[in-house]
Design an enzyme around this catalytic site. Structure first.
Site, PDB file in Angstrom:
ATOM      1  N   ILE A 310      -5.044  24.240  -6.330  1.00 18.33           N
ATOM      2  CA  ILE A 310      -3.678  24.290  -6.838  1.00 18.33           C
ATOM      3  C   ILE A 310      -3.324  22.991  -7.542  1.00 18.33           C
ATOM      4  O   ILE A 310      -3.958  21.957  -7.316  1.00 18.33           O
ATOM      5  CB  ILE A 310      -2.672  24.572  -5.702  1.00 18.33           C
ATOM      6  CG1 ILE A 310      -2.588  23.385  -4.726  1.00 18.33           C
ATOM      7  CG2 ILE A 310      -3.050  25.824  -4.942  1.00 18.33           C
ATOM      8  CD1 ILE A 310      -1.485  23.522  -3.683  1.00 18.33           C
ATOM      9  N   SER A 311      -2.311  23.051  -8.400  1.00 18.28           N
ATOM     10  CA  SER A 311      -1.743  21.872  -9.045  1.00 18.28           C
ATOM     11  C   SER A 311      -2.825  21.074  -9.779  1.00 18.28           C
ATOM     12  O   SER A 311      -3.584  21.636 -10.560  1.00 18.28           O
ATOM     13  CB  SER A 311      -0.992  21.029  -8.001  1.00 18.28           C
ATOM     14  OG  SER A 311      -0.152  20.080  -8.610  1.00 18.28           O
ATOM     15  N   ASN A 312      -2.939  19.770  -9.513  1.00 17.71           N
ATOM     16  CA  ASN A 312      -3.976  18.980 -10.168  1.00 17.71           C
ATOM     17  C   ASN A 312      -5.365  19.488  -9.826  1.00 17.71           C
ATOM     18  O   ASN A 312      -6.285  19.421 -10.643  1.00 17.71           O
ATOM     19  CB  ASN A 312      -3.874  17.504  -9.754  1.00 17.71           C
ATOM     20  CG  ASN A 312      -2.662  16.823 -10.335  1.00 17.71           C
ATOM     21  OD1 ASN A 312      -2.054  17.317 -11.278  1.00 17.71           O
ATOM     22  ND2 ASN A 312      -2.304  15.680  -9.786  1.00 17.71           N
ATOM     23  N   GLY A 315      -6.016  22.316 -12.045  1.00 18.88           N
ATOM     24  CA  GLY A 315      -6.389  21.800 -13.360  1.00 18.88           C
ATOM     25  C   GLY A 315      -7.829  21.334 -13.382  1.00 18.88           C
ATOM     26  O   GLY A 315      -8.541  21.509 -14.381  1.00 18.88           O
TER      27      GLY A 315
END
Length: 715
Positions: A310-312, A315
């Site tokens: 999730i999130s970073n 990415g």
């Protein structure tokens, strides 16, 4: 033998691969001596190994079980000033798991997700402990300066006849256990889980006392640690002495101060975690040759690997998929990913009948923008009933300390606002955020994010990292230190630092360490309590403007940051991997029109008909599920928002079923969830009806249309 990339991505798990894996499980040698030797990757350091029985200790809960993770009181150490590595691991799992999820039963813990909820989504009476073995090592280039922590967990339920692995790269700037709530999905499925801290960590270099964290979270002097330090700020003895004389009691954090611009390598280190996973699995289950040496028999041709997080961390999974020239990754399932788009992606985003004017900005761009306007915007009368808005006004707009109104005035003085009253300035600031790409559903989140100093914390960390700034540079006058109630820099409490590997999130304010403005008129002070050159407490507008100039300016410092940003941009080419991205429409930290929406359009532009990306936008969902579980602190999150984590699990289920059994991926869609409603702070318990499943083929009113370079989202 390795299956071709085309076959690997268009066929489900094939019988021939199963047969080969069964031979592996039985100790046979289907490849004979023709397979390559299983060699440890050159970048891996010493590998530590620990096996957990699934009762007294385990991979998922560190022995705490579902009940122990739900406990608000963290597990204690026998000696808080000298916690053991085992105690730090247990505390890190407790802290990081809880930080990601709503841990209340009313919010879904123990019913919709949690260790006791099995792989089929059924809530059980068990504690959900997972027996298995955990492997940890540094990935480094020999200098001891990178020392990215990699970890592989292999549950005892791993089946070499049906091998699978997922990645769970840490989110935010946390340490390696920061992805444990994602790893849960894999452990329940009997999959190995490959983690990377991606060059971030919760534990700092204590510059005053020159102590550093080790890989297991325990601490040592920098001299004793040498190249074994998880992070050392890299100052010479002369530089360190001068730094401590000028700015005592400061701390350096790895994400901000490594000098590596670690984000440019997040894809690489995620792929390294996968390679580490293959190495571990083949050491355990690989065939042997005549000399008894292990061979590479679990390969991308017979193993399902899903890049996730999730999130970073999400990415990082996307970055890894783009960089995956070896076909190590079979598919991708991520939630709320941080995605850095090209400078000119050439895509359009439309919601309903309206084209979104500003899209595809980078994280440091829109975060420095939020850092300027969010505190002022949080005073807008139109959001006065949003979660924490009243508390924000009481704490940051009081007659005694009108910090937020002063920020509004400072923005007008700087020519960035034109209105004359605080209320009008706040509404104007709110509209600025809307015009810069935030969804109207994000309006209700600004007050709580501003109060928790999210934008300044993230902006300072990423500005330092992207520009490769040293801690001694004090970029834009910022530093990290403990502070007194007055805001003045103070020594950190003795018990805070030893456990920060477990309790810190790597982005101060965290663990008792705060963001400090070194340039305050009355001396260094906590950022929001510092005074400007004119003697006004305006939430350090000068510092916020400095950070913004690094994004928009043309001076040397700005060019340095901008060059770092260019190293982190994604290209949209997922190499035909089946992918599901889920994102909450209301996300105010990583707005959808700057991240997942334009990325989906870019992917279709780059890959055309070969694209296998589905984008799922979840209504009534935002970035921080953990905030929903704080009904006494943030009443109103519980009535408004549903847990996005449910849809990460759905995405993982969908990609796995597609890869293993050939089931069609769900089409791109908006999921119309149903908020729990009720009274803020005491919303009724969530049910399955609040979080409907993904539709394989959504209704026309929910269908998201993606064409080459364009995405259209229904209202």
């Amino acid at each position: 033998m390795k299956m071709s990339m085309m076959k690997a991505r268009v066929r489900p798990f094939v019988p021939a691969a199963v047969a080969a894996a069964v031979l592996v499980a039985c100790g046979g040698s289907s490849d004979g001596d023709s397979a390559a030797l299983n060699t440890k990757p050159a970048y891996l350091g010493t590998v530590s190994e620990a096996t957990y029985d699934g009762s007294t200790n385990d991979l998922l809960t560190a022995g705490l079980g579902a009940t122990g993770l739900a406990a608000a009181v963290p597990p204690a150490s026998a000696d808080p000033l000298k916690p053991t590595a085992a105690e730090l691991r247990r505390l890190a799992i407790h802290t990081n798991y809880r930080a990601m999820l709503d841990m209340t039963a009313a919010g879904g813990y123990g019913l919709l997700y949690g260790p006791n909820v099995d792989a089929q989504g059924k809530a059980t009476a068990g504690e959900g402990k997972v027996a298995g073995t955990e492997y940890i090592a540094f990935a480094d280039d020999g200098t001891g300066r990178k020392n990215v922590t990699l970890m592989v967990q292999v549950p005892t339920s791993f089946n070499p006849a049906k091998p699978c692995m997922i990645t769970a790269t840490t989110s935010g700037s946390r340490g390696v256990y920061g992805g444990i709530s994602t790893g849960e999905w894999g452990l329940k499925r009997g999959c190995a889980v490959a983690y990377s801290d991606k060059g971030t960590s919760g534990a700092p270099h204590d510059l005053q006392n020159d102590t550093v964290p080790l890989i297991d979270g325990t601490r040592a002097t920098a001299a004793a640690a040498g190249k074994s330090a998880a992070f050392n700020a890299g100052l010479t003895s002369t530089e360190l002495a001068a730094f401590n004389t000028a700015t005592p009691n400061r701390f350096a954090f790895k994400h901000a101060h490594s000098g590596q611009n670690s984000e440019k390598d997040w894809g690489t280190t995620t792929l390294q975690a996968v390679e580490f996973g293959y190495y571990v699995l083949n050491q355990r289950y690989g065939n042997t040759n005549a000399a008894g040496q292990r061979l590479k028999t679990l390969t991308p041709g017979n193993t399902i690997v899903i890049a996730s997080s999730i999130s970073n961390g999400g990415g990082a999974a996307i970055a890894a998929a783009e960089q995956d020239t070896q076909g190590l990754i079979s598919g991708v399932a991520v939630s709320e990913p941080a995605l850095e788009l090209p400078a000119n992606p050439g895509v359009t985003v439309r919601r309903g009948s309206t084209e979104v004017a500003v899209t595809g900005k980078t994280l440091v761009d829109f975060t420095t923008y939020a850092n300027l306007y969010q505190a002022c915007a949080s005073l807008a009368p139109s959001v006065s009933t949003s979660p924490f808005a009243a508390a924000f006004a009481a704490g940051f707009a009081s007659a005694a300390l009108p910090i937020a109104p002063n920020r509004c005035v400072a923005l007008k003085t700087a020519g960035l606002l034109s209105a004359s009253t605080t209320a009008a300035q706040a509404e104007e600031a709110l509209q600025k955020l809307r015009a810069y790409g935030w969804e109207p559903e994000s309006n209700d989140l600004h007050a709580s994010l501003a109060a928790f100093e999210v934008a300044p914390a993230v902006a300072v960390t990423f500005a330092n990292s992207l520009s490769r700034s040293s801690v001694k540079d004090h970029l834009c006058g910022f530093s990290y230190a403990a502070t007194a109630t007055t805001g003045a820099v103070a020594p950190l409490a003795a018990a805070a630092l030893p456990g920060m590997f477990a309790t810190g999130n790597g982005v101060p304010p965290s663990g008792g360490i705060n963001l400090v403005n070194n340039l305050g008129k009355l001396g260094p002070a906590r950022d929001f309590l510092s005074f400007s050159d004119t003697g006004v407490a305006d939430w350090n507008t000068a510092g916020a403007l400095c950070l913004r100039n690094l994004v928009t300016g043309t001076d040397a410092a700005a060019k340095k940051l901008q060059a770092g940003v260019d190293e982190t941009r994604r290209n949209g080419n997922l190499r035909g991997k089946p992918t599901v991205i889920v994102h909450g429409r209301a996300d105010a930290l990583l707005p959808v029109s700057h991240t997942s929406r334009p990325y989906a359009a870019l992917n279709r532009k780059v890959e055309g008909a070969a694209s296998r990306l589905s984008y799922v936008e979840v209504a009534n969902a935002q970035h921080f599920d953990g905030f929903i579980g704080l009904p006494t602190v943030l009443p109103g999150y519980d009535t408004r928002y549903v847990p996005l984590h449910v849809y990460l699990n759905h995405a993982l289920d969908a990609v796995y079923e597609h890869l293993a059994n050939g089931k069609a991926l769900p089409a791109s869609q908006v999921v119309r969830t149903v908020p729990r409603g009720g009274t803020p702070g005491s919303a009724p318990a969530i049910t399955a009806a609040n979080v409907p499943p993904l539709a394989t083929v959504p209704a026309a009113a929910n269908a998201i249309a993606i064409t080459a370079g364009a995405i259209s989202i229904p209202d």
